[in-house]
Design an enzyme around this catalytic site. Structure first.
Site, PDB file in Angstrom:
ATOM      1  N   ARG A  30       0.850  -1.205   0.000  1.00  0.00           N
ATOM      2  CA  ARG A  30       0.000   0.000   0.000  1.00  0.00           C
ATOM      3  C   ARG A  30       0.883   1.251   0.000  1.00  0.00           C
ATOM      4  NH1 ARG A  30      -3.062  -3.751   2.571  1.00  0.00           N
ATOM      5  NH2 ARG A  30      -5.321  -3.578   2.803  1.00  0.00           N
ATOM      6  N   ASP A  52       6.193 -10.490  -3.476  1.00  0.00           N
ATOM      7  CA  ASP A  52       5.046  -9.611  -3.723  1.00  0.00           C
ATOM      8  C   ASP A  52       5.443  -8.138  -3.827  1.00  0.00           C
ATOM      9  OD1 ASP A  52       3.531 -11.839  -3.697  1.00  0.00           O
ATOM     10  OD2 ASP A  52       2.089 -11.140  -2.199  1.00  0.00           O
ATOM     11  N   ASN A  95       1.669 -13.710  -8.305  1.00  0.00           N
ATOM     12  CA  ASN A  95       0.507 -14.160  -7.535  1.00  0.00           C
ATOM     13  C   ASN A  95       0.209 -13.153  -6.427  1.00  0.00           C
ATOM     14  OD1 ASN A  95      -1.607 -15.807  -6.877  1.00  0.00           O
ATOM     15  ND2 ASN A  95      -0.385 -17.376  -5.845  1.00  0.00           N
ATOM     16  N   ARG A 129      -8.235 -16.326  -9.339  1.00  0.00           N
ATOM     17  CA  ARG A 129      -8.684 -15.578  -8.159  1.00  0.00           C
ATOM     18  C   ARG A 129      -9.654 -14.482  -8.603  1.00  0.00           C
ATOM     19  NH1 ARG A 129      -3.325 -14.369  -4.681  1.00  0.00           N
ATOM     20  NH2 ARG A 129      -4.869 -13.717  -3.139  1.00  0.00           N
ATOM     21  N   SER A 180     -11.964  -8.032   1.023  1.00  0.00           N
ATOM     22  CA  SER A 180     -11.928  -6.613   1.387  1.00  0.00           C
ATOM     23  C   SER A 180     -10.968  -5.860   0.470  1.00  0.00           C
ATOM     24  CB  SER A 180     -11.490  -6.458   2.829  1.00  0.00           C
ATOM     25  OG  SER A 180     -10.145  -6.863   2.965  1.00  0.00           O
ATOM     26  N   GLN A 181     -10.181  -6.605  -0.297  1.00  0.00           N
ATOM     27  CA  GLN A 181      -9.196  -5.943  -1.159  1.00  0.00           C
ATOM     28  C   GLN A 181      -9.855  -5.136  -2.280  1.00  0.00           C
ATOM     29  OE1 GLN A 181      -5.745  -8.091  -2.452  1.00  0.00           O
ATOM     30  NE2 GLN A 181      -5.606  -9.263  -0.564  1.00  0.00           N
ATOM     31  N   ASP A 332      -5.808 -14.314   7.855  1.00  0.00           N
ATOM     32  CA  ASP A 332      -4.520 -14.930   7.526  1.00  0.00           C
ATOM     33  C   ASP A 332      -3.896 -15.607   8.731  1.00  0.00           C
ATOM     34  OD1 ASP A 332      -4.784 -14.199   4.959  1.00  0.00           O
ATOM     35  OD2 ASP A 332      -3.319 -12.571   4.988  1.00  0.00           O
ATOM     36  N   GLU A 360      -4.107 -17.753  -1.879  1.00  0.00           N
ATOM     37  CA  GLU A 360      -3.056 -18.312  -2.724  1.00  0.00           C
ATOM     38  C   GLU A 360      -3.420 -19.717  -3.204  1.00  0.00           C
ATOM     39  OE1 GLU A 360      -2.658 -16.214  -0.435  1.00  0.00           O
ATOM     40  OE2 GLU A 360      -0.809 -15.048  -0.626  1.00  0.00           O
ATOM     41  N   ARG A 363      -7.286 -22.647   0.965  1.00  0.00           N
ATOM     42  CA  ARG A 363      -6.580 -22.914   2.221  1.00  0.00           C
ATOM     43  C   ARG A 363      -7.352 -23.844   3.164  1.00  0.00           C
ATOM     44  NH1 ARG A 363      -3.915 -16.910   3.337  1.00  0.00           N
ATOM     45  NH2 ARG A 363      -1.982 -17.368   2.229  1.00  0.00           N
ATOM     46  N   HIS A 407       2.830 -19.631   0.932  1.00  0.00           N
ATOM     47  CA  HIS A 407       3.775 -19.366   2.019  1.00  0.00           C
ATOM     48  C   HIS A 407       3.223 -19.722   3.392  1.00  0.00           C
ATOM     49  CE1 HIS A 407       1.872 -15.126   2.487  1.00  0.00           C
ATOM     50  NE2 HIS A 407       1.156 -15.817   1.647  1.00  0.00           N
ATOM     51  N   ARG A 408       1.932 -19.434   3.607  1.00  0.00           N
ATOM     52  CA  ARG A 408       1.403 -19.666   4.957  1.00  0.00           C
ATOM     53  C   ARG A 408       1.259 -21.153   5.272  1.00  0.00           C
ATOM     54  NH1 ARG A 408       1.269 -14.931   6.648  1.00  0.00           N
ATOM     55  NH2 ARG A 408       0.500 -13.223   5.387  1.00  0.00           N
ATOM     56  N   LYS A 435       7.287 -15.321  -0.501  1.00  0.00           N
ATOM     57  CA  LYS A 435       6.199 -14.375  -0.799  1.00  0.00           C
ATOM     58  C   LYS A 435       6.149 -13.263   0.250  1.00  0.00           C
ATOM     59  CE  LYS A 435       1.644 -14.666  -2.749  1.00  0.00           C
ATOM     60  NZ  LYS A 435       0.927 -13.485  -2.416  1.00  0.00           N
TER      61      LYS A 435
END
Ligand code: DC
Length: 683
Positions: A30, A52, A95, A129, A180-181, A332, A360, A363, A407-408, A435
């Site tokens: 941002r 990213d 991504n 996505r 929310s993005q 997340d 991603e 999940r 990554h998560r 990421k």
């Protein structure tokens, strides 16, 4: 970073120490975009360096934004002031959702206003996505937007090179219940066109992930735009809004990344001599929503205290307490709760997490499938996951965790290495953590401990010029293990002796006083390894160590028992997580007799002389094969006939004569032997 096919994490026992977190991904991207859209330049500090953010930086540079690293470590972004110096282009955004959504909104508006055209695309997963709700909102505004493959998904074409009037009189409607993005993207973009009138956004449906909107509003304020908010339904960007650089801005540590270390502190007993885990870079006054993971971790039993920019975590309740929690506010970080749930006293349910399905990877499906591999019982619903830990210790299983380029998933499941069955955990494609947290595993190993016998060692012993150095380095690189080149330590002693004016002639070394002095010198060796360079007393001695003379001196000093004794502790110190490949003459026989794999590498003396000859010639050093052969034989004889730790195959060593093999084949052979020793050999 571990750029390897998989990383095997040995069973871990305790944790303690300080972790400094990388910058927040959400804030970094941002801030980069806001700085690029502003009037004036912005110096950004503590920016996350990850896949990213790199994608965002490359996109901004392509759009004509000048970005310069500063001497003090800050990154200076020269703002475009809402202009569009490069009115068309094709941007590849990997991504990175935090780049795709806001750039889509900003570039759609700028292209419509200034007559530009842009194509935005990403990796295959990015094209799955959804972005339809944002596209609909932009079309309502009068921006031309084409979905180039499937309606509602990237890749997109924004603008058609013509100028279009924007319809700003009516409230712009955007759905808030998928991501929310979309709202964040509009909030970031609309101040670019709110010069003449107020612009209103209305959220349709319930807004999810509100904390991320708070980050957005907070940062807009830092860049000079104050949005009026009526509940979570209506947002007004006041007329005459204009982005102005705050001059300098620091990026907070990533609160989502903090969750892994908060969980670590909650799961692992504190390593003796430490007070558990301290996290620096993010604290209780963070503007990131995921900081509320702290409350969830406390519910499960973690003891957490903190200050503005720091957190301390210790294990409290044990086993952890099972919970039933609505996780909409921490989408997340909630994944980390799913792994903590494996250590809980009952069944944990994480609810209201439908957004996991469009991240991603899916999940919910990924956490369920991989968690089951460990022996947990997991139920998945459209918007929830329910986890029951393995019933008994022996129900835990060693698992190879697939990470879905997420990554998560990789970071979460690394914490399964604390399982009570003391099974190792294999993380496939570990570099996917890049990421958001390229050094995640290094940080993890830096604060975790386990009894030394649980840290795997591969020994590669053999005569000089057998290729064991190259082989060991390659095997270590493939496994992500540390490397001990023990010959280097003896070479260092030889060199240090020469510099101190101590003779290393064979007859002098027989003198007890001389042997003692050499032992003392070896014990006090001031050596540091920096990348592939070796520093002795702060001087780079890498090249002097490689010479034939240094090898001969090493061979002589290595026959002195006092020297061998002095180097013991130094060598044992290389056995660190996640594992070690050690090469030398006595790795398997003396230094690491408990090593899981011992290799004795040989090649005929003639073959070795030819290889050494080639090596020297390629470095521009004159050499004669016959002399090299004679030297080799003399060294073999001395190394294998000395009384202390003579060169010989260790008990149980696997012999590899690589006379007729290239290095690639030898490496493959050793990796195959190693694979067969792991519990994952059946996978
Ligand atoms: O592997 P190298 O050529 O760098 O080793 C130099 C000398 O050091 C070798 O001739 C013998 C000695 N050495 C040893 O005695 N024990 C080891 N573990 C490694 C090397």
């Amino acid at each position: 970073m571990f750029d390897i096919p998989h990383l095997d994490i040995p069973p871990l026992t305790s944790a303690g120490g300080t972790v400094r977190l990388p910058g927040s991904k959400s804030i970094s991207n941002r801030v980069l975009l806001l700085a690029a859209l502003s009037v004036g330049h912005t110096d950004i500090t503590d920016l996350l360096d990850s896949d990213d953010t790199r994608v965002m930086l490359e996109a901004l540079a392509q759009l004509g934004c000048r970005i310069e690293p500063q001497a003090d470590g800050a990154l200076r972004v020269h703002g475009l002031g809402g202009q569009l110096p490069v009115p068309q282009g094709k941007l590849f955004l990997g991504n990175a959702g935090t780049a795709m959504r806001p750039l889509t909104a900003s570039l759609a508006l700028l292209a419509a206003r200034h007559g530009g055209s842009f194509e935005l695309s990403g990796v295959a997963r990015m094209h799955e996505r959804p972005i339809g709700d944002l596209v609909d909102a932009l079309r309502q505004l009068g921006c031309p937007v084409d979905c180039l493959l499937n309606e509602g998904f990237p890749p997109l074409r924004l603008g058609d090179r013509r100028v279009h009037a924007l319809q700003l009189d009516e409230a712009i409607k955007v759905r808030g219940d998928v991501s929310s993005q979309f709202l964040t993207a509009l909030l970031l973009a609309l101040p670019l066109v709110a010069q003449e009138q107020d612009v209103v956004i209305e959220v349709v449906g319930e807004l999810i992930s509100r904390p991320y909107i708070e980050i957005t509003l907070n940062l807009l304020e830092r860049f000079g735009v104050t949005v009026q908010r009526d509940g979570w339904q209506r947002f007004t960007i006041p007329r005459s809004s204009q982005y102005r650089s705050p001059g300098r801005i620091a990026v907070e540590g990533d609160a989502s990344s903090a969750s892994y270390f908060i969980a670590l502190g909650a799961i692992a007993p504190a390593t003796p001599g430490t007070e558990g885990i301290t996290i620096e870079g993010v604290g209780l006054s963070s503007i990131q929503g995921d900081i509320r993971f702290v409350e969830a971790a406390r519910l499960m039993g973690a003891r957490i205290t903190g200050e503005a920019n720091r957190l301390h975590i210790q294990r409290g309740a044990w086993p952890l307490k099972a919970i039933d929690l609505d996780c909409n506010h921490i989408p997340d970080a909630a994944m980390t709760l799913a792994v903590m749930a494996l250590y809980a006293d009952g069944t944990t349910t994480l609810r209201n997490i439908a957004s996991w399905r469009v991240k991603e990877t899916d999940r919910i499906a990924a956490m369920a499938k991989e968690g089951r591999k460990l022996g947990a019982v997991i139920e998945e619903g459209e918007d929830y996951i329910r986890i029951t830990p393995p019933a008994r210790v022996h129900d835990w299983r060693a698992a190879s965790i697939h990470t879905y380029d997420d990554h998560r998933v990789a970071m979460c499941f690394s914490l399964a290495a604390f399982n009570p069955a003391r099974q190792p955990v294999r993380i496939e494609d570990p570099k996917c953590v890049a990421k958001t947290f390229p050094d995640y595993f290094e940080c993890l190993f830096g604060v975790c401990a386990t009894p030394t016998p649980d840290i795997p060692v591969i020994c590669v012993d053999g005569p000089t010029a057998s290729g064991k150095g190259t082989l060991s380095a390659e095997v270590a690189a493939q496994l992500g293990y540390h490397l001990l080149d023990s010959g280097m330590l003896y070479r260092l002693v030889g060199l240090a002796a020469e510099r101190a004016g101590l003779s290393t002639a064979e007859q002098d070394l027989k003198e007890p006083a001389q042997a003692r002095r050499l032992g003392e010198l070896a014990a006090g060796l001031r050596v540091r390894f920096k990348g592939d360079r070796t520093l002795l007393d702060r001087l780079d001695v890498t090249d002097s160590l490689r010479t034939e003379a240094a090898g001969m001196a090493a061979s002589r000093v290595s026959a002195v028992p006092e020297v061998r004794q002095a180097l013991l502790a130094l060598q044992h110190g290389f056995r660190r997580l996640p594992g070690l490949v050690a090469d030398g003459r006595d790795m398997g026989t003396v230094i690491f007799p408990d090593a899981a794999l011992k290799v004795f590498l040989t090649a005929s003396a003639e073959q070795r002389a030819i290889r050494r000859h080639k090596q020297l010639i390629s470095k521009g050093i004159a050499a004669n094969i016959d002399n090299l052969l004679a030297d080799l034989k003399a060294r073999d004889l001395r190394d294998s006939s000395r009384i202390h730790s003579p060169l010989m195959p260790a008990e149980g060593a696997l012999q590899l004569d690589n006379s007729g093999m290239d290095i690639e084949q030898s490496v493959q052979q050793v990796l195959t032997w190693w694979q067969a020793k792991t519990v994952f050999s059946g996978n």
